[in-house]
Design a protein around this motif. Sequence first.
Motif, PDB file in Angstrom:
ATOM      1  N   TYR A  51       0.851  -1.191   0.000  1.00 25.53           N
ATOM      2  CA  TYR A  51       0.000   0.000   0.000  1.00 25.53           C
ATOM      3  C   TYR A  51       0.885   1.237   0.000  1.00 25.53           C
ATOM      4  N   ALA A  52       0.751   2.046  -1.049  1.00 21.87           N
ATOM      5  CA  ALA A  52       1.697   3.134  -1.305  1.00 21.87           C
ATOM      6  C   ALA A  52       1.830   4.098  -0.127  1.00 21.87           C
ATOM      7  N   TYR A  53       0.737   4.405   0.577  1.00 22.79           N
ATOM      8  CA  TYR A  53       0.799   5.451   1.608  1.00 22.79           C
ATOM      9  C   TYR A  53       1.190   4.920   2.985  1.00 22.79           C
ATOM     10  N   PHE A  54       1.397   3.605   3.112  1.00 19.73           N
ATOM     11  CA  PHE A  54       1.798   3.085   4.436  1.00 19.73           C
ATOM     12  C   PHE A  54       3.267   3.407   4.659  1.00 19.73           C
ATOM     13  N   THR A 252     -19.132   5.505 -18.403  1.00 20.27           N
ATOM     14  CA  THR A 252     -18.238   6.318 -17.576  1.00 20.27           C
ATOM     15  C   THR A 252     -17.501   5.391 -16.622  1.00 20.27           C
ATOM     16  N   LEU A 253     -16.180   5.513 -16.595  1.00 21.80           N
ATOM     17  CA  LEU A 253     -15.376   4.749 -15.648  1.00 21.80           C
ATOM     18  C   LEU A 253     -14.845   5.707 -14.587  1.00 21.80           C
ATOM     19  N   HIS A 254     -15.312   5.534 -13.330  1.00 23.25           N
ATOM     20  CA  HIS A 254     -14.824   6.371 -12.223  1.00 23.25           C
ATOM     21  C   HIS A 254     -13.805   5.566 -11.434  1.00 23.25           C
ATOM     22  N   ALA A 255     -12.611   6.093 -11.257  1.00 22.99           N
ATOM     23  CA  ALA A 255     -11.738   5.557 -10.213  1.00 22.99           C
ATOM     24  C   ALA A 255     -12.028   6.397  -8.983  1.00 22.99           C
ATOM     25  N   PHE A 256     -12.198   5.752  -7.832  1.00 21.08           N
ATOM     26  CA  PHE A 256     -12.568   6.537  -6.659  1.00 21.08           C
ATOM     27  C   PHE A 256     -11.790   6.113  -5.419  1.00 21.08           C
ATOM     28  N   SER A 257     -11.097   7.076  -4.825  1.00 20.69           N
ATOM     29  CA  SER A 257     -10.408   6.845  -3.544  1.00 20.69           C
ATOM     30  C   SER A 257     -10.859   7.894  -2.540  1.00 20.69           C
ATOM     31  N   LEU A 258     -11.071   7.458  -1.323  1.00 14.94           N
ATOM     32  CA  LEU A 258     -11.468   8.380  -0.249  1.00 14.94           C
ATOM     33  C   LEU A 258     -10.377   9.419   0.020  1.00 14.94           C
ATOM     34  N   ASN A 259      -9.132   9.083  -0.339  1.00 13.95           N
ATOM     35  CA  ASN A 259      -8.027  10.027  -0.112  1.00 13.95           C
ATOM     36  C   ASN A 259      -8.244  11.349  -0.837  1.00 13.95           C
ATOM     37  N   SER A 260      -9.049  11.320  -1.902  1.00 14.50           N
ATOM     38  CA  SER A 260      -9.238  12.531  -2.708  1.00 14.50           C
ATOM     39  C   SER A 260     -10.360  13.414  -2.168  1.00 14.50           C
ATOM     40  N   VAL A 261     -11.045  12.979  -1.113  1.00 17.23           N
ATOM     41  CA  VAL A 261     -12.244  13.690  -0.650  1.00 17.23           C
ATOM     42  C   VAL A 261     -11.872  14.721   0.415  1.00 17.23           C
ATOM     43  N   GLY A 262     -12.345  15.946   0.255  1.00 14.46           N
ATOM     44  CA  GLY A 262     -12.047  17.022   1.196  1.00 14.46           C
ATOM     45  C   GLY A 262     -12.912  16.957   2.449  1.00 14.46           C
ATOM     46  N   ALA A 263     -12.564  17.812   3.423  1.00 19.13           N
ATOM     47  CA  ALA A 263     -13.200  17.772   4.747  1.00 19.13           C
ATOM     48  C   ALA A 263     -14.720  17.987   4.663  1.00 19.13           C
ATOM     49  N   ALA A 264     -15.159  18.966   3.881  1.00 17.72           N
ATOM     50  CA  ALA A 264     -16.597  19.286   3.849  1.00 17.72           C
ATOM     51  C   ALA A 264     -17.388  18.120   3.271  1.00 17.72           C
ATOM     52  N   ASP A 265     -16.857  17.501   2.204  1.00 15.66           N
ATOM     53  CA  ASP A 265     -17.577  16.378   1.581  1.00 15.66           C
ATOM     54  C   ASP A 265     -17.596  15.156   2.496  1.00 15.66           C
ATOM     55  N   LEU A 266     -16.497  14.964   3.249  1.00 21.93           N
ATOM     56  CA  LEU A 266     -16.473  13.848   4.206  1.00 21.93           C
ATOM     57  C   LEU A 266     -17.559  14.035   5.262  1.00 21.93           C
ATOM     58  N   ARG A 267     -17.651  15.249   5.804  1.00 23.27           N
ATOM     59  CA  ARG A 267     -18.643  15.534   6.850  1.00 23.27           C
ATOM     60  C   ARG A 267     -20.062  15.363   6.318  1.00 23.27           C
ATOM     61  N   ALA A 268     -20.281  15.867   5.088  1.00 22.07           N
ATOM     62  CA  ALA A 268     -21.634  15.775   4.516  1.00 22.07           C
ATOM     63  C   ALA A 268     -22.011  14.312   4.296  1.00 22.07           C
ATOM     64  N   SER A 269     -21.054  13.523   3.814  1.00 23.69           N
ATOM     65  CA  SER A 269     -21.341  12.101   3.586  1.00 23.69           C
ATOM     66  C   SER A 269     -21.613  11.397   4.909  1.00 23.69           C
ATOM     67  N   TRP A 270     -20.805  11.690   5.925  1.00 22.62           N
ATOM     68  CA  TRP A 270     -20.990  11.041   7.233  1.00 22.62           C
ATOM     69  C   TRP A 270     -22.369  11.400   7.815  1.00 22.62           C
ATOM     70  N   ALA A 271     -22.806  12.641   7.587  1.00 26.73           N
ATOM     71  CA  ALA A 271     -24.141  13.037   8.074  1.00 26.73           C
ATOM     72  C   ALA A 271     -25.217  12.226   7.347  1.00 26.73           C
ATOM     73  N   ARG A 272     -25.034  12.003   6.033  1.00 23.98           N
ATOM     74  CA  ARG A 272     -26.033  11.206   5.286  1.00 23.98           C
ATOM     75  C   ARG A 272     -26.003   9.747   5.755  1.00 23.98           C
ATOM     76  N   VAL A 273     -24.800   9.212   5.975  1.00 22.99           N
ATOM     77  CA  VAL A 273     -24.701   7.826   6.472  1.00 22.99           C
ATOM     78  C   VAL A 273     -25.383   7.715   7.838  1.00 22.99           C
TER      79      VAL A 273
END
Length: 315
Positions: A51-54, A252-273
């Motif tokens: 894992y590259a970031y470890f 459409t092919l989306h590659a998606f990593s949580l590492n790319s998500v900023g603070a506001a989007d993380l908070r908004a997603s956590w509120a929806r979850v």
Amino acid sequence: MRAVVVRGCGNPASVAVVDGAEAEPGPGEVVVRAEAMGVGYVDVMASRGLYAYFPGPGSSPGLEVAGVVESTGPGVPPGLVGQRVLGLPAFGGLAEAVAVSADRVLPLDDGMEPDVAVALGVNALVAEIGLGRAGIGPDGRVLVRGAGGGIGALATQIAAAHGAHVTAVTSGPDRARALLASGATRTVGRDEAPALERDVDIVVDTVGGPELADHLRLLAPNGHYLLCGAAGGVPSGADLEVIVEMFHSSPTLHAFSLNSVGAADLRASWARVSALVGTGKVTGIVAERYPLAAGPEALRAVERGGAFGKVVLHP
Ligand SMILES: NC(=O)c1ccc[n+]([C@@H]2O[C@H](COP(=O)([O-])OP(=O)(O)OC[C@H]3O[C@@H](n4cnc5c(N)ncnc54)[C@H](OP(=O)(O)O)[C@@H]3O)[C@@H](O)[C@H]2O)c1
């Protein structure tokens, strides 16, 4: 402070529980005192050195911890001290306490148990944000690959909570039963999936590997393929060339990593979850619990696979 530490990366990795220095908050950080820690496949990959970031030997894996903010560093409001949170450290989370960027600390609703918070954790955020980017909606036709795994099980629940028809691709009867109970419309075996109708609006793929092309071909016109993991190996360029073959159906092919998500989007997603958890349509499922002292055993349990739900460590 005790932590699960990788002493030597490899397969098998050398992993031990060691007593080390107390966590200190740096600028922009808080220290979270753990009540529960989530163990995921990504920690296995980290311990193997894949894992590259470890940061490597001497470091603790662990990307999710639920607990209480114990202290704050420069630039962080001291009012956060005492708050119950889900912290998302950039590794280091399999420890009694960990320093986390204040941007990656999310509030826990009253009554949300720490075990449930880490069982949702990274997996729920990947699934929720990824499905949102792919345009999830009622009556959508969603296929989840690796549905019995951490991200897959939550993608199944969250897509079903949106009113989508979910085909869960999984490996055995126990997992199939659990996925049907989690909201899947139907389950199919891994080998059966490539022969399904080509009518899927969203594929959620946590597996990747050489069979990716077979699953890309299942997309309906204008479909979205969400590639968010590689449990079956990293796809090659040749696996991805199918997107050109399918050009006229506008995939459409989306590659998606949580590492790319900023603070506001993380908070908004956590509120929806958290809101979905409140409706009872989404639950954080705990498969097994271990004490921190048995951290290496917990990592081996995740490596073996087969459990449905999260492996959780307790301090
Ligand atoms: N995008 C992000 O931000 C992000 C965040 C965290 C992790 N990840 C990555 O996402 C991937 C999945 O993570 P996870 O925690 O969900 O892992 P996991 O719990 O191990 O789940 C992966 C699932 O994929 C299926 N699978 C495994 N090997 C397979 C193979 N060779 N062929 C077909 N299916 C296979 C299995 O499900 P069935 O038995 O049901 O088939 C397995 O349970 C990992 O690569 C991880 O590093 C990505």
